[in-house]
Structure formats: C-alpha cells, structure tokens
Design an enzyme around this catalytic site. Structure first.
Site, PDB file in Angstrom:
ATOM      1  N   HIS A  65       0.859  -1.179   0.000  1.00 23.08           N
ATOM      2  CA  HIS A  65       0.000   0.000   0.000  1.00 23.08           C
ATOM      3  C   HIS A  65       0.899   1.234   0.000  1.00 23.08           C
ATOM      4  CE1 HIS A  65      -4.183  -1.614   1.221  1.00 23.08           C
ATOM      5  NE2 HIS A  65      -3.464  -2.592   0.684  1.00 23.08           N
ATOM      6  N   TYR A 116      -9.059   5.785   7.228  1.00 24.83           N
ATOM      7  CA  TYR A 116      -9.197   6.184   8.633  1.00 24.83           C
ATOM      8  C   TYR A 116     -10.158   7.362   8.678  1.00 24.83           C
ATOM      9  CZ  TYR A 116      -5.021   3.426   9.867  1.00 24.83           C
ATOM     10  OH  TYR A 116      -4.120   2.414  10.084  1.00 24.83           O
ATOM     11  N   LYS A 119       0.863  -0.184  15.219  1.00 25.72           N
ATOM     12  CA  LYS A 119       2.295  -0.189  15.564  1.00 25.72           C
ATOM     13  C   LYS A 119       2.718  -1.386  16.426  1.00 25.72           C
ATOM     14  CE  LYS A 119       4.220   3.392  13.616  1.00 25.72           C
ATOM     15  NZ  LYS A 119       4.081   2.947  12.211  1.00 25.72           N
ATOM     16  N   TYR A 131       3.880   6.523   9.930  1.00 27.45           N
ATOM     17  CA  TYR A 131       3.042   5.369   9.602  1.00 27.45           C
ATOM     18  C   TYR A 131       3.873   4.249   8.977  1.00 27.45           C
ATOM     19  CZ  TYR A 131      -1.246   2.923   8.267  1.00 27.45           C
ATOM     20  OH  TYR A 131      -2.260   2.006   8.154  1.00 27.45           O
TER      21      TYR A 131
HETATM   22  C1  DHB Z   1      -5.543  -2.872  10.891  1.00 28.56           C
HETATM   23  C2  DHB Z   1      -5.514  -2.566  12.233  1.00 28.56           C
HETATM   24  C3  DHB Z   1      -5.087  -1.323  12.645  1.00 28.56           C
HETATM   25  O1  DHB Z   1      -5.042  -1.019  13.962  1.00 28.56           O
HETATM   26  C4  DHB Z   1      -4.679  -0.372  11.735  1.00 28.56           C
HETATM   27  O2  DHB Z   1      -4.279   0.842  12.150  1.00 28.56           O
HETATM   28  C5  DHB Z   1      -4.708  -0.685  10.393  1.00 28.56           C
HETATM   29  C6  DHB Z   1      -5.138  -1.933   9.974  1.00 28.56           C
HETATM   30  C7  DHB Z   1      -6.015  -4.209  10.437  1.00 28.56           C
HETATM   31  O3  DHB Z   1      -6.345  -5.040  11.278  1.00 28.56           O
HETATM   32  O4  DHB Z   1      -6.071  -4.443   9.235  1.00 28.56           O
END
Ligand code: DHB
Length: 388
Positions: free
Chosen positions: A72, A200, A295, A383
């Site tokens: 991604h 998000y 994270k 990120y």
């Molecule tokens: C997923 C979980 C997360 O906490 C996040 O920030 C992004 C993806 C997941 O389970 O796909």
C-alpha cells in the site's frame, strides 16, 4: 534441559528472536501456554512497516509477505465527509504491506520448524525464576511431563499480561501508563473491498477504520465504549453505525455478513528498563500501544532485531553489561511509536465532553496533516516506520 536463551512466548516476537539467534549460531528454547492452533487463530492487526517487511524477507523467514501481501503506497484520512489521500511513495518514497499478523506467525512457525527449532506450544503451569545463578523456566508439557529449562538468558516475549515482567524485583523498573475513554469494535465482513487503500475516518459519531484481508474478506473497526459487548451488536446494528460514520458524498461501504466480532482494549503502556540481570523483555510484554496505526507488531519486531544483535554481542564479548544497550536502543523507537499511536488516536476519535474549541482544533490538525506537504510527510514517515 540446558539452552543458551529461554524464550517465554511463541508469538511473532518470541519466534523471530529464536530465528535470528539461530542464524547467529545461538540456540534457544521457546515455550508458550497457548497451543499452535490458538495462536494461529488469533486475529490481530494487518499492517507491516517497510522495515518489518525487510527484516522478515532479509533474515530468510519467508517471501510470502511480498508475494501474497499487498503493498500500500498510501492511506486515506476521511473527515468532514471527504477523502484525503496521504501518498507515502510521493512524500517519502516508502510503502507499507497489508499482511495479517497471523500470516507472520505462520511463516515464523514454519521457518522455525524447518530449521529444527525447539518450540513448545501448549505448556501449562509455567514459572520463571531469576534468583539463582542461571535463570530457569519450568513448565508442564502437553503430555504431562514436567520440564525445567536452564539458560544463560531469559527473554519475556509473553504479551501484555507478561509473567516475565512480573519477575522483575520490586523497584527494578518504571511504568508509564495511559487509558482512553473508548475502545474499538472490530469485525470481519464477507464483502469486496470498499476502497483500494485503508480509510481512517473521523466523524462526529466517532472513528471508523476500513481495512482489508482478501478480495472477499474485509476487516473493519469502529470506536465504541470500553464496556461494549460484541453479542449486543447484530449485523444491522453494526452496518447502521458504520454507515453514519463513513458513507456520504459518493462514498458507500460494501456490506456483507459479519463475523469475528471483538472489542479491542485501548491502552498505552511502557516499562523500562527492559533488562534486569539476565531477564529481558520484548514486544507487548514491555509496551502496549492503542491499535490506531497498527504499531504493536512492528514495534515488537523492531525490539527483537535490536535484542538479537545485543545477545550476539553478549556471546561475542562475554560481557553482560552490553545487555544494557538493548534498553537504550529499543526505547527510543518505543516512545516514538507511543507518541504516534496516541497522536493518531486523539486526532481521529470523538471524545465525550469535547468542547467546541477541542473539536475545531482537531479539524484544524487534520487539515494540516492532509493538506500541508510537511504535515502529510510527518504522518507518512511515522506510519511507514522511522528509518533512523
Ligand atoms: C488494521 C488494524 C489497525 O489497527 C490499523 O491501524 C490498520 C489496519 C487491520 O487489522 O487491518
């Protein structure tokens, strides 16, 4: 049994450590109270930082993350009903990989098995003792036999409720802790992806996250009260809640049957130092982050990369003092990830009792991250994982 390094916990942290030590010619025994099936059946987060991917591939764990995972190159921040894409590649030349933690576990478990690693799942009555000259782990094997493992070093990679952490003598470590007045409700849905990247969302009704698993299975989360019970939410109620947070302006969720409902705890926790005498902590045993930004696993893998190096130095020099470098080196990244997880959480969640000022300030912050090149780059670097 005698070994060099006894490791409590056969999740990704414990298994990766055992693997990296094996490559350095250091032997280890790993024990876990969970069975292989229990660990493999645990649903966790799905995003790997670029550095985590390089670590898994370059250390020979598996190429599956690149052949079967999905790269991604950005994510979407959705607020005020609009999508704002953060383009990681364009901003900082990095990516993340969508590859569920369960697959990381399967890869590591297979690699350890192929390399003849000593990993004992499903043990019971585990006890650790660091009071003698050499640390020991005792436990009961699935066949009922009692074993005592004596080691040079003991590593606690045994998760947030860590038994090993509690083996530190009183006063030997500090604790930093923060709670949040909300949690996440997570679920799987059998549907095509709602978007080609993760979304998000901040809305007046609270946070929502659209993630993915496969072309036909998606993972989603929404902010809920910490005491919410999964059984109180049927599919209709979940989709109604998701729609009002996410849908609008031409964007609509792709819906399907829901399974694997769970409420995820929301905590920030750090303990340090990570070493006492011959006991060392890694992963969730040493720190917990709220799930926003995924994270937790990445931090555990980063801990272990440093720990394997430091243990290599310990055997190279015979000097136990080099073990202190583990805390010094690992904790810097821990606090960065703590900050990012906390910050991304507070930026995107609705807090009961927020004042009109708080709400407008939060929108100002989001617009800076989405619309300023430097704001976006700050988010992108955090990120995808700090390179230094
Ligand atoms: C997923 C979980 C997360 O906490 C996040 O920030 C992004 C993806 C997941 O389970 O796909």
């Amino acid at each position: 049994t005698r070994t060099q390094v006894a490791i409590v916990g056969a999740g990704p942290a414990g298994l990766l450590l055992s693997h990296l030590l094996h490559r350095a010619g250091i032997e280890s025994v790993v024990v876990d109270i969970r069975t292989y099936e229990q660990i493999a059946g645990t649903i966790r987060a799905g995003i790997l930082e670029a550095g985590s991917v390089r670590l898994l591939v370059d250390s020979g764990v598996s190429d599956r993350v690149v052949t079967e995972g999905h790269r991604h190159d950005g994510v979407v921040l959705r607020f005020d009903g609009e999508n704002h894409r953060i383009d990681f590649q364009e901003l900082i030349g990095e990516s993340v990989w969508l590859y569920p933690q369960t697959e990381v576990f399967l890869d590591l478990a297979r690699r350890r098995a192929v390399d003849g690693g000593d990993v004992r799942y499903g043990v019971a009555d585990t006890a650790v003792d660091i009071t003698g000259e050499r640390p020991t782990v005792t436990c009961t094997e699935p066949d009922g036999g009692r074993v005592r493992i004596e080691a040079d070093l003991l590593v606690g990679a045994d998760g947030s409720r860590s038994m090993c952490r509690h083996a530190f003598p009183p006063g030997a470590r500090g604790e930093w802790f923060r709670e949040y007045p909300f949690a996440w409700f997570g679920f799987l849905t059998e549907a095509p992806p709602s978007h080609d990247e993760l979304v998000y969302t901040r809305s007046e009704f609270g946070f929502a996250l659209i993630s993915q698993r496969t072309p036909t299975m998606q993972r989603m989360y929404f902010q809920c009260a910490p005491d919410e019970r999964p059984q109180d939410w049927d599919d209709d109620r979940i989709w109604t809640e998701m729609r009002r947070r996410v849908n609008g302006n031409g964007f609509a969720l792709r819906e399907g049957p829901i399974s694997a409902k769970m409420v995820l705890p929301f905590r920030s926790f750090v303990t340090a130092p990570l070493r006492h005498d011959r006991l060392l902590l890694a992963g969730d045993a040493a720190h917990t982050v709220p799930p926003t930004g995924a994270k937790g696993l990445n931090l555990a893998l980063a801990d272990v990369a440093v720990l394997a190096e430091v243990i290599g130095d310990f055997y190279g020099t015979g000097d136990a003092d080099v073990l202190d470098r583990y805390t010094e080196r690992a904790v810097r990244r821990v606090w960065r990830a703590q900050h990012f997880s906390y910050w991304a959480t507070t930026m995107l969640h609705a807090v009961g009792g927020a004042s009109p000022f708080d709400i407008e300030r939060q929108r100002g912050e989001l617009s800076l991250i989405a619309e300023s090149r430097y704001g976006a780059a700050y988010f992108a670097e955090s990120y995808t994982g700090w390179q230094q």
